[in-house]
Motif scaffolding. Structure first.
Motif, PDB file in Angstrom:
ATOM      1  N   UNK A  88      -2.203  30.939   9.891  1.00  0.00           N
ATOM      2  CA  UNK A  88      -2.564  30.068   8.768  1.00  0.00           C
ATOM      3  C   UNK A  88      -1.508  30.171   7.670  1.00  0.00           C
ATOM      4  N   UNK A  89      -0.943  29.030   7.315  1.00  0.00           N
ATOM      5  CA  UNK A  89       0.077  28.968   6.267  1.00  0.00           C
ATOM      6  C   UNK A  89      -0.517  28.631   4.906  1.00  0.00           C
ATOM      7  N   UNK A  90      -1.563  27.799   4.917  1.00  0.00           N
ATOM      8  CA  UNK A  90      -2.235  27.379   3.688  1.00  0.00           C
ATOM      9  C   UNK A  90      -3.722  27.656   3.854  1.00  0.00           C
ATOM     10  N   UNK A  91      -4.271  28.482   2.980  1.00  0.00           N
ATOM     11  CA  UNK A  91      -5.669  28.890   3.073  1.00  0.00           C
ATOM     12  C   UNK A  91      -6.420  28.396   1.846  1.00  0.00           C
ATOM     13  N   UNK A  92      -7.278  27.396   2.035  1.00  0.00           N
ATOM     14  CA  UNK A  92      -8.069  26.839   0.933  1.00  0.00           C
ATOM     15  C   UNK A  92      -9.514  27.306   1.088  1.00  0.00           C
ATOM     16  N   UNK A  93      -9.888  28.304   0.298  1.00  0.00           N
ATOM     17  CA  UNK A  93     -11.235  28.875   0.350  1.00  0.00           C
ATOM     18  C   UNK A  93     -12.091  28.115  -0.650  1.00  0.00           C
ATOM     19  N   UNK A  94     -12.714  27.065  -0.153  1.00  0.00           N
ATOM     20  CA  UNK A  94     -13.358  26.080  -1.016  1.00  0.00           C
ATOM     21  C   UNK A  94     -14.874  26.000  -0.840  1.00  0.00           C
ATOM     22  N   UNK A  95     -15.417  26.503   0.263  1.00  0.00           N
ATOM     23  CA  UNK A  95     -16.851  26.367   0.531  1.00  0.00           C
ATOM     24  C   UNK A  95     -17.668  26.953  -0.613  1.00  0.00           C
ATOM     25  N   UNK A  96     -18.756  26.272  -0.947  1.00  0.00           N
ATOM     26  CA  UNK A  96     -19.596  26.750  -2.041  1.00  0.00           C
ATOM     27  C   UNK A  96     -21.060  26.465  -1.811  1.00  0.00           C
ATOM     28  N   UNK A  97     -21.899  27.286  -2.417  1.00  0.00           N
ATOM     29  CA  UNK A  97     -23.342  27.122  -2.305  1.00  0.00           C
ATOM     30  C   UNK A  97     -23.971  27.610  -3.599  1.00  0.00           C
ATOM     31  N   UNK A  98     -25.135  27.075  -3.935  1.00  0.00           N
ATOM     32  CA  UNK A  98     -25.786  27.498  -5.177  1.00  0.00           C
ATOM     33  C   UNK A  98     -27.225  27.067  -5.244  1.00  0.00           C
ATOM     34  N   UNK A  99     -27.899  27.533  -6.297  1.00  0.00           N
ATOM     35  CA  UNK A  99     -29.303  27.189  -6.517  1.00  0.00           C
ATOM     36  C   UNK A  99     -29.497  26.823  -7.977  1.00  0.00           C
ATOM     37  N   UNK A 106     -38.323  30.046 -10.809  1.00  0.00           N
ATOM     38  CA  UNK A 106     -38.023  28.735 -10.242  1.00  0.00           C
ATOM     39  C   UNK A 106     -37.108  28.773  -9.019  1.00  0.00           C
ATOM     40  N   UNK A 107     -36.095  29.606  -9.038  1.00  0.00           N
ATOM     41  CA  UNK A 107     -35.112  29.547  -7.954  1.00  0.00           C
ATOM     42  C   UNK A 107     -35.543  30.372  -6.743  1.00  0.00           C
ATOM     43  N   UNK A 108     -34.977  29.974  -5.604  1.00  0.00           N
ATOM     44  CA  UNK A 108     -35.243  30.628  -4.325  1.00  0.00           C
ATOM     45  C   UNK A 108     -34.200  31.723  -4.106  1.00  0.00           C
ATOM     46  N   UNK A 109     -34.668  32.969  -3.965  1.00  0.00           N
ATOM     47  CA  UNK A 109     -33.738  34.078  -3.800  1.00  0.00           C
ATOM     48  C   UNK A 109     -32.854  33.902  -2.574  1.00  0.00           C
ATOM     49  N   UNK A 110     -33.385  33.363  -1.499  1.00  0.00           N
ATOM     50  CA  UNK A 110     -32.589  33.184  -0.286  1.00  0.00           C
ATOM     51  C   UNK A 110     -31.411  32.240  -0.537  1.00  0.00           C
ATOM     52  N   UNK A 111     -31.655  31.201  -1.339  1.00  0.00           N
ATOM     53  CA  UNK A 111     -30.580  30.260  -1.650  1.00  0.00           C
ATOM     54  C   UNK A 111     -29.551  30.904  -2.571  1.00  0.00           C
TER      55      UNK A 111
END
Length: 263
Positions: A88-99, A106-111
């Motif tokens: 890998x020459x270019x590594x774009x670490x872009x994945x995201x998740x949130x609650x 109110x929020x879900x701990x698993x999320x």
């Protein structure tokens, strides 16, 4: 001679590459005739994104369905690359998740836990595993997608904004450690951007967050891609949001938190 003409074109790996900023980052690499590997969880979305990218000029488009949640998301990603002999020459670490919602009641701990795992643990683990080969070759570009909320903690996005602050600090520190190796690390700091994040995070459609104008992911990705290729330390996108971030850095945290309140 372009990568399109060479037998061994450079390879870009983009996590969260099936939609939003990730897909548009992948498109930037495709237009530059790189080999592009997009990573996501939804196989159907990945397949559609790969078909879309193949019309953008990529030398080759590969789609890997990998869930980056859990304690070893980054390791699973690295193992897939090793299995296929990918450098890998270019590594774009872009994945995201949130609650979205109040942390208490109110929020879900698993999320929220998934957000910490995807946004932080998988990024740190992937960086730990992928970057040594870049250093050994003496070249490489890493892009880590943080957010403008890194400097303005957001109520109702308490865990998410904290994960983004972690990413900003991690990217800046890692960049400093890698000076002189030929490998650069850039933090991309998007403002609110149109994507399916808001639906996945269960943002109230009647909230200010949901109704506030959002940036075009293609524009944000182009800014991030350009900064990455130039080896910049960080970039705010869109550029007009840079003033907001600059102001946030000068104000006390309690005040920026109030301004950033995601109601």
């Amino acid at each position: 001679m372009t990568d399109l003409q060479t037998p061994n074109p450079k390879t870009a790996l983009v996590t969260g590459g099936s939609s939003g900023i990730g897909l548009e980052l992948a498109r930037c690499f495709a237009k530059a005739h790189r080999r592009v590997i997009i990573v996501g969880k939804d196989e159907a979305k990945l397949a559609r994104a790969a078909d879309d990218l193949r019309g953008s000029g990529a030398h080759e488009v590969i789609a890997w369905s990998i869930d980056l949640a859990g304690e070893d998301g980054g390791a699973r990603l690295f193992a897939r690359a090793q299995e296929h002999g990918e450098a890998i020459d270019y590594l774009a670490l872009n994945a995201g998740s949130g609650a979205w919602g109040k942390f208490i009641g109110e929020t879900d701990w698993k999320l929220e836990l998934e957000g910490i795992q995807v946004n932080n643990i998988s990024v740190v683990q992937a960086a730990k595993l992928f970057i040594p080969a870049m250093v050994q070759r003496g070249e490489g570009r890493v892009l880590i997608t943080s957010s403008v909320v890194a400097l303005g903690p957001s109520a109702k996005l308490a865990v998410y904004s904290a994960t983004k602050a972690f990413l900003y600090a991690f990217a800046e520190a890692l960049r400093e450690e890698l000076l002189g190796t030929g490998v650069s690390v850039t933090a991309l700091m998007p403002d609110l951007t149109q994507s399916d994040f808001f639906a996945r995070a269960k943002v109230d459609p009647d909230s200010i967050t949901a109704k506030e104008p959002k940036a075009d992911p293609a524009h944000v990705a182009e800014i991030g891609y350009e900064a990455m290729m130039k080896g910049r330390d960080h970039v705010v996108a869109p550029h007009l949001s840079a003033a907001k971030m600059a102001a946030a850095s000068l104000l006390p945290t309690w005040l920026t938190t109030k301004f950033a309140r995601a109601e």
